[in-house]
Structure formats: structure tokens, C-alpha cells
Design a protein around this motif. Structure first.
Motif, PDB file in Angstrom:
ATOM      1  N   ASP A  54       0.863  -1.182   0.000  1.00  0.00           N
ATOM      2  CA  ASP A  54       0.000   0.000   0.000  1.00  0.00           C
ATOM      3  C   ASP A  54       0.898   1.230   0.000  1.00  0.00           C
ATOM      4  O   ASP A  54       1.369   1.669   1.034  1.00  0.00           O
ATOM      5  N   GLY A  55       1.157   1.747  -1.190  1.00  0.00           N
ATOM      6  CA  GLY A  55       2.056   2.886  -1.346  1.00  0.00           C
ATOM      7  C   GLY A  55       1.325   4.199  -1.212  1.00  0.00           C
ATOM      8  O   GLY A  55       0.457   4.506  -2.016  1.00  0.00           O
ATOM      9  N   SER A  96      -2.237   7.609  -6.592  1.00  0.00           N
ATOM     10  CA  SER A  96      -2.471   8.350  -7.829  1.00  0.00           C
ATOM     11  C   SER A  96      -1.766   7.655  -8.984  1.00  0.00           C
ATOM     12  O   SER A  96      -0.847   6.850  -8.786  1.00  0.00           O
ATOM     13  N   ASN A  97      -2.188   8.006 -10.193  1.00  0.00           N
ATOM     14  CA  ASN A  97      -1.497   7.501 -11.376  1.00  0.00           C
ATOM     15  C   ASN A  97      -0.093   8.089 -11.464  1.00  0.00           C
ATOM     16  O   ASN A  97       0.813   7.455 -11.994  1.00  0.00           O
ATOM     17  N   LYS A  98       0.088   9.301 -10.935  1.00  0.00           N
ATOM     18  CA  LYS A  98       1.422   9.927 -10.919  1.00  0.00           C
ATOM     19  C   LYS A  98       2.392   9.087 -10.086  1.00  0.00           C
ATOM     20  O   LYS A  98       3.565   8.984 -10.422  1.00  0.00           O
ATOM     21  N   LEU A  99       1.906   8.513  -8.985  1.00  0.00           N
ATOM     22  CA  LEU A  99       2.773   7.672  -8.165  1.00  0.00           C
ATOM     23  C   LEU A  99       3.177   6.421  -8.944  1.00  0.00           C
ATOM     24  O   LEU A  99       4.345   6.023  -8.917  1.00  0.00           O
ATOM     25  N   VAL A 100       2.256   5.838  -9.685  1.00  0.00           N
ATOM     26  CA  VAL A 100       2.586   4.664 -10.508  1.00  0.00           C
ATOM     27  C   VAL A 100       3.618   5.058 -11.566  1.00  0.00           C
ATOM     28  O   VAL A 100       4.588   4.325 -11.808  1.00  0.00           O
ATOM     29  N   THR A 101       3.446   6.218 -12.178  1.00  0.00           N
ATOM     30  CA  THR A 101       4.428   6.712 -13.158  1.00  0.00           C
ATOM     31  C   THR A 101       5.796   6.872 -12.500  1.00  0.00           C
ATOM     32  O   THR A 101       6.821   6.498 -13.088  1.00  0.00           O
ATOM     33  N   HIS A 102       5.822   7.405 -11.276  1.00  0.00           N
ATOM     34  CA  HIS A 102       7.073   7.538 -10.521  1.00  0.00           C
ATOM     35  C   HIS A 102       7.718   6.161 -10.316  1.00  0.00           C
ATOM     36  O   HIS A 102       8.921   6.006 -10.502  1.00  0.00           O
ATOM     37  N   VAL A 116      -5.311   2.130  -8.242  1.00  0.00           N
ATOM     38  CA  VAL A 116      -5.172   3.489  -7.738  1.00  0.00           C
ATOM     39  C   VAL A 116      -6.390   3.794  -6.862  1.00  0.00           C
ATOM     40  O   VAL A 116      -7.522   3.722  -7.328  1.00  0.00           O
ATOM     41  N   ILE A 117      -6.119   4.086  -5.601  1.00  0.00           N
ATOM     42  CA  ILE A 117      -7.171   4.457  -4.653  1.00  0.00           C
ATOM     43  C   ILE A 117      -6.775   5.801  -4.055  1.00  0.00           C
ATOM     44  O   ILE A 117      -5.924   5.860  -3.169  1.00  0.00           O
TER      45      ILE A 117
END
Length: 171
Positions: A54-55, A96-102, A116-117
Motif C-alpha cells: 500500500d504505497g 495516484s497515477n502519478k505515483l505509478v508513473t514515478h 489506484v485508490i
């Protein structure tokens, strides 16, 4: 504030919680944070468990860019711990999707096993009990024309609580 300090909590956390899988025999572990995820990954070598990371943020960046009271030896390991959590978990939760991109850019995460939650609420889920509201207004000496702000977040530096404070109290 955190009891003791973050550095001591990490050690205490590992000692206190690393033995739980032996007693509880979980099928899944949802690990909020990179240390919890790495403990889960350790136990996955021994027990048939799934580890869900859980990031809630870019941990290595947070720990190294802000003064959180974390000692340098732990900061140096944060990149590897975060990478292990992201790459080796069976599933991931991101805010967020930004975190996945990171994760994709920094750790070369190539998978699709994530969800993404966001950790925000839509105003449609907030229900105000009128009798509770009236009691609180009376207790605090408020009228129904007063604006009340309730902050339900953390106080870590990246959350800019000081900036919020300065903006709110300029009036």
C-alpha cells in the motif's frame, strides 16, 4: 508526534510485528509502508502469503528530501527497500497515477498488478448530523455563519501545514 522517534520505531516495528505471521497464518498481508512490505516479503519466502504493498507516497524521496528525524543509515537503505516493495509485491495500491508513473520511472516497475485508490473524499460522502452539529456549535461558541475547517492529515513537511497555517490566519 510519533512515540520515541521514527528511527526507534522502525526497529521496534520489526521486532514486534515480524513474528505475527507465525501466529496468525494470514493468506494476505496489506503492508502500508516499505518496511512492512519488506517484512511481508521475508515471510512470503517461508509461508504461502500474498503481499500487497500500500504505497502512500514516494518514500525514498520523502525520507531523503525532508528532515523527518530518520538517521542516515536508514535513509541510504530506503531506495532498496522501496524498490523491493514495489517490484516484488504481488499487488500494489497507489494513491495516484502519478505515483505509478514515478514507480515506473525510478524503479522500472513494468507491471499492471496495481490499483489506484486516491486518499481524498468527495463531498457527497460527507454527512453532517444536524443535532451533532448544533451541539458542537454550542460547545465551541459558533454560529451557523462561522466557517469551520477540520484538518485530518499529517504534519510531515511535504504536507505544508505551516503554509496552510499562514494562509488561514492572515485574516
Amino acid at each position: 508526534p510519533m512515540v520515541s522517534s521514527r528511527t526507534h520505531w522502525f526497529k521496534l516495528f520489526a521486532i514486534l510485528f515480524s513474528w505475527l505471521p507465525i501466529i496468525l497464518f494470514p493468506k494476505r498481508v496489506i503492508a502500508r509502508g516499505i518496511i512492512a512490505a519488506n517484512i511481508g516479503l521475508f515471510w512470503r519466502k517461508i509461508l504461502p502469503i500474498k503481499v500487497i504493498y500500500d504505497g502512500r507516497g514516494a518514500v525514498d524521496a520523502e525520507w531523503n528530501e525532508y528532515d523527518l528525524g530518520i538517521n542516515d543509515s536508514i535513509k541510504k537503505r530506503s531506495f532498496d527497500w522501496e524498490k523491493e516493495a514495489i517490484i516484488k509485491a504481488d499487488f500494489r495500491i497507489a494513491v495516484s497515477n502519478k505515483l505509478v508513473t514515478h514507480w515506473r520511472e525510478k524503479y522500472q516497475y513494468k507491471g499492471i498488478q496495481h490499483s489506484v485508490i486516491p486518499c481524498t473524499y468527495n463531498e457527497s460522502v460527507i454527512v453532517v448530523d444536524k443535532s451533532f452539529q448544533q451541539k458542537q456549535e454550542k460547545i465551541w461558541g459558533l454560529s451557523n455563519k462561522d466557517i469551520v475547517l477540520i484538518y485530518a492529515g499529517g504534519k510531515d513537511p511535504w504536507q505544508s501545514v505551516d503554509l496552510l497555517d499562514s494562509l488561514l490566519f492572515k485574516v
